[in-house]
Write a protein that holds these residues in place. Structure first.
Motif, PDB file in Angstrom:
ATOM      1  N   TYR A   4       0.850  -1.197   0.000  1.00 47.68           N
ATOM      2  CA  TYR A   4       0.000   0.000   0.000  1.00 47.68           C
ATOM      3  C   TYR A   4       0.883   1.244   0.000  1.00 47.68           C
ATOM      4  O   TYR A   4       1.683   1.457   0.906  1.00 47.68           O
ATOM      5  N   GLU A   5       0.729   2.080  -1.033  1.00 50.24           N
ATOM      6  CA  GLU A   5       1.612   3.229  -1.211  1.00 50.24           C
ATOM      7  C   GLU A   5       1.329   4.327  -0.188  1.00 50.24           C
ATOM      8  O   GLU A   5       0.178   4.715   0.030  1.00 50.24           O
ATOM      9  N   THR A   6       2.379   4.828   0.443  1.00 48.86           N
ATOM     10  CA  THR A   6       2.298   5.993   1.317  1.00 48.86           C
ATOM     11  C   THR A   6       3.468   6.901   0.989  1.00 48.86           C
ATOM     12  O   THR A   6       4.383   6.513   0.250  1.00 48.86           O
ATOM     13  N   THR A   7       3.473   8.087   1.561  1.00 52.45           N
ATOM     14  CA  THR A   7       4.576   9.014   1.313  1.00 52.45           C
ATOM     15  C   THR A   7       5.807   8.671   2.133  1.00 52.45           C
ATOM     16  O   THR A   7       6.848   9.326   1.992  1.00 52.45           O
ATOM     17  N   VAL A   8       5.709   7.651   2.994  1.00 52.91           N
ATOM     18  CA  VAL A   8       6.872   7.223   3.780  1.00 52.91           C
ATOM     19  C   VAL A   8       7.293   5.804   3.415  1.00 52.91           C
ATOM     20  O   VAL A   8       8.078   5.183   4.116  1.00 52.91           O
ATOM     21  N   GLY A   9       6.775   5.295   2.289  1.00 47.67           N
ATOM     22  CA  GLY A   9       7.137   3.960   1.842  1.00 47.67           C
ATOM     23  C   GLY A   9       5.913   3.060   1.749  1.00 47.67           C
ATOM     24  O   GLY A   9       4.831   3.391   2.255  1.00 47.67           O
ATOM     25  N   PRO A  10       6.050   1.887   1.100  1.00 43.36           N
ATOM     26  CA  PRO A  10       4.913   0.982   0.932  1.00 43.36           C
ATOM     27  C   PRO A  10       4.686   0.077   2.146  1.00 43.36           C
ATOM     28  O   PRO A  10       5.614  -0.530   2.660  1.00 43.36           O
ATOM     29  N   ILE A  11       3.439  -0.002   2.597  1.00 46.99           N
ATOM     30  CA  ILE A  11       3.065  -0.909   3.685  1.00 46.99           C
ATOM     31  C   ILE A  11       2.889  -2.304   3.097  1.00 46.99           C
ATOM     32  O   ILE A  11       2.204  -2.477   2.087  1.00 46.99           O
ATOM     33  N   ASP A  12       3.497  -3.313   3.722  1.00 43.56           N
ATOM     34  CA  ASP A  12       3.386  -4.676   3.195  1.00 43.56           C
ATOM     35  C   ASP A  12       1.929  -5.059   2.996  1.00 43.56           C
ATOM     36  O   ASP A  12       1.515  -5.437   1.899  1.00 43.56           O
ATOM     37  N   ILE A  13       1.134  -4.991   4.046  1.00 48.53           N
ATOM     38  CA  ILE A  13      -0.301  -5.290   3.960  1.00 48.53           C
ATOM     39  C   ILE A  13      -1.047  -4.332   4.892  1.00 48.53           C
ATOM     40  O   ILE A  13      -0.682  -4.185   6.057  1.00 48.53           O
ATOM     41  N   LEU A  14      -2.073  -3.694   4.373  1.00 48.85           N
ATOM     42  CA  LEU A  14      -2.929  -2.834   5.185  1.00 48.85           C
ATOM     43  C   LEU A  14      -4.299  -3.488   5.299  1.00 48.85           C
ATOM     44  O   LEU A  14      -4.881  -3.932   4.302  1.00 48.85           O
ATOM     45  N   ALA A  15      -4.801  -3.570   6.514  1.00 52.10           N
ATOM     46  CA  ALA A  15      -6.092  -4.208   6.767  1.00 52.10           C
ATOM     47  C   ALA A  15      -6.921  -3.316   7.685  1.00 52.10           C
ATOM     48  O   ALA A  15      -6.431  -2.330   8.253  1.00 52.10           O
ATOM     49  N   ARG A  16      -8.183  -3.706   7.845  1.00 54.66           N
ATOM     50  CA  ARG A  16      -9.064  -2.969   8.745  1.00 54.66           C
ATOM     51  C   ARG A  16      -9.837  -3.954   9.608  1.00 54.66           C
ATOM     52  O   ARG A  16     -10.262  -5.018   9.137  1.00 54.66           O
ATOM     53  N   ASP A  17      -9.972  -3.618  10.870  1.00 52.00           N
ATOM     54  CA  ASP A  17     -10.710  -4.449  11.814  1.00 52.00           C
ATOM     55  C   ASP A  17     -12.199  -4.172  11.629  1.00 52.00           C
ATOM     56  O   ASP A  17     -12.667  -3.054  11.879  1.00 52.00           O
ATOM     57  N   LYS A  18     -12.968  -5.167  11.186  1.00 47.51           N
ATOM     58  CA  LYS A  18     -14.384  -4.976  10.888  1.00 47.51           C
ATOM     59  C   LYS A  18     -15.210  -4.710  12.142  1.00 47.51           C
ATOM     60  O   LYS A  18     -16.288  -4.131  12.077  1.00 47.51           O
ATOM     61  N   LYS A  19     -14.681  -5.103  13.288  1.00 47.72           N
ATOM     62  CA  LYS A  19     -15.416  -4.910  14.538  1.00 47.72           C
ATOM     63  C   LYS A  19     -15.215  -3.502  15.094  1.00 47.72           C
ATOM     64  O   LYS A  19     -16.173  -2.835  15.496  1.00 47.72           O
ATOM     65  N   THR A  20     -13.976  -3.030  15.115  1.00 43.86           N
ATOM     66  CA  THR A  20     -13.670  -1.718  15.707  1.00 43.86           C
ATOM     67  C   THR A  20     -13.605  -0.602  14.681  1.00 43.86           C
ATOM     68  O   THR A  20     -13.662   0.579  15.039  1.00 43.86           O
ATOM     69  N   GLY A  21     -13.452  -0.940  13.394  1.00 39.11           N
ATOM     70  CA  GLY A  21     -13.263   0.068  12.361  1.00 39.11           C
ATOM     71  C   GLY A  21     -11.848   0.597  12.296  1.00 39.11           C
ATOM     72  O   GLY A  21     -11.542   1.479  11.494  1.00 39.11           O
ATOM     73  N   GLY A  22     -10.971   0.075  13.163  1.00 41.72           N
ATOM     74  CA  GLY A  22      -9.590   0.531  13.196  1.00 41.72           C
ATOM     75  C   GLY A  22      -8.745  -0.085  12.092  1.00 41.72           C
ATOM     76  O   GLY A  22      -9.122  -1.086  11.476  1.00 41.72           O
ATOM     77  N   TYR A  23      -7.594   0.524  11.851  1.00 41.55           N
ATOM     78  CA  TYR A  23      -6.667   0.035  10.832  1.00 41.55           C
ATOM     79  C   TYR A  23      -5.609  -0.858  11.476  1.00 41.55           C
ATOM     80  O   TYR A  23      -5.209  -0.641  12.624  1.00 41.55           O
ATOM     81  N   VAL A  24      -5.137  -1.831  10.697  1.00 39.05           N
ATOM     82  CA  VAL A  24      -4.071  -2.718  11.156  1.00 39.05           C
ATOM     83  C   VAL A  24      -2.969  -2.716  10.098  1.00 39.05           C
ATOM     84  O   VAL A  24      -3.195  -3.085   8.945  1.00 39.05           O
ATOM     85  N   VAL A  25      -1.793  -2.255  10.496  1.00 38.24           N
ATOM     86  CA  VAL A  25      -0.635  -2.222   9.607  1.00 38.24           C
ATOM     87  C   VAL A  25       0.157  -3.511   9.819  1.00 38.24           C
ATOM     88  O   VAL A  25       0.619  -3.788  10.928  1.00 38.24           O
ATOM     89  N   ILE A  26       0.292  -4.302   8.760  1.00 35.37           N
ATOM     90  CA  ILE A  26       0.948  -5.610   8.854  1.00 35.37           C
ATOM     91  C   ILE A  26       2.271  -5.557   8.089  1.00 35.37           C
ATOM     92  O   ILE A  26       2.307  -5.269   6.895  1.00 35.37           O
ATOM     93  N   GLU A  27       3.353  -5.809   8.805  1.00 36.20           N
ATOM     94  CA  GLU A  27       4.678  -5.829   8.191  1.00 36.20           C
ATOM     95  C   GLU A  27       5.296  -7.207   8.345  1.00 36.20           C
ATOM     96  O   GLU A  27       5.225  -7.824   9.411  1.00 36.20           O
TER      97      GLU A  27
END
Length: 286
Positions: free
Chosen positions: A194-217
């Motif tokens: 996932y492209e960002t201005t600080v580099g690519p995130i290996d996998i970006l996910a979202r918690d369907k229960k909390t609505g929060g984001y999970v950054v997976i490296e």
């Protein structure tokens, strides 16, 4: 594009006029000029059009700005190294680059600008190795390792590690619902690299229960400090640019997790899970 048309110093006034005229155009007129540049095809695989040539030239211009305090212009308008500046820290920098410097082939414009945005970044072999390892480019990373003096045995082990990590990333993406079950989180896949201005995130996910984001490296054989620092940087970017009021958590996945990584995780209050995962595991998607 306008600056490239200047053949000598006397052309600069005309170039400035062209730049000012371009700035006065409306959005539609600017887009039409860009379209025409892209339509004008020229030879070469990278320089397929005039627009590509302009884009390729930007990185050189930006690097020249960074080095501009080292140069002077003589009476013939040629660039010269300033007298007396090639000493101390500057001499050390030049000597270091002569020994360790290398060309880095970024895979996208965003990746290049993410690297440019780090004031501590250097075009050296270690940075190149980090860039290639992060994006899973086995051949490019192995070539740098070889230049850095790795033995044939070390190279073989390094390639095996990278291929294993790439297979792991492929497996997680292909079996993401199964992976979510494995980590016991209701995760929704958003994107890989996932492209960002600080580099690519290996996998970006979202918690369907909390609505929060999970950054997976993925660990990718990197040292604990490096992978943890990278994860923290990506989490900070997501908090600022995507999450709003939603929580942001992190996850580091590897075929093995060491005590150094556990110590780094335990030193912070932010939720970061450490996951040992094997690409050989099979999941049934329901």
């Amino acid at each position: 594009m306008f600056a490239a048309k200047a053949k000598n110093i006397s052309d600069l006034d005309k170039v400035i006029e062209q730049i000012e005229a371009f700035r006065e155009l409306d959005d539609a007129q600017r887009k039409e000029i860009v379209r025409l540049l892209d339509a004008y095809q020229i030879g070469g695989t990278k320089r397929g059009s005039l627009l590509n040539t302009v884009r390729l030239g930007r990185s050189y211009a930006m690097r020249m700005w960074q080095l501009s305090d080292l140069f002077d212009v003589d009476s013939d308008h040629c660039l010269l190294l300033k007298k007396g500046v090639i000493r101390g820290e500057v001499r050390k920098w030049i000597d270091d680059y002569a020994t360790n410097g290398t060309y880095i082939a970024f895979d996208s414009e965003k990746s290049f600008f993410a690297w440019m945005g780090n004031p501590d970044a250097k075009a050296d072999r270690q940075t190149a190795l980090d860039v290639y390892t992060e994006r899973g480019d086995v051949d490019a990373a192995a070539a740098i390792k070889k230049i850095m003096g790795a033995s044939a045995t070390d190279l073989r082990k390094f390639k095996q590690m990278m291929l294993s990590e790439k297979t792991l990333e492929d497996s997680i993406e292909a079996n993401f619902p199964g992976f979510a079950n494995f980590v016991q989180r209701p995760l929704q896949f958003i994107g890989r690299q996932y492209e960002t201005t600080v580099g690519p995130i290996d996998i970006l996910a979202r918690d369907k229960k909390t609505g929060g984001y999970v950054v997976i490296e993925l660990k990718k054989g990197r040292a604990a400090d490096k992978v943890f620092g990278q994860l923290s940087r990506y989490m900070g970017w997501v908090k600022k640019n995507l999450a709003g009021d939603a929580p942001v958590a992190g996850m580091i996945v590897g075929t093995s997790i060491d005590d150094k990584l556990r110590a780094a995780r335990d030193a912070h209050d932010t939720k970061i899970d450490l996951v040992t995962y094997s690409s050989k595991m099979s999941f049934k998607v329901e």
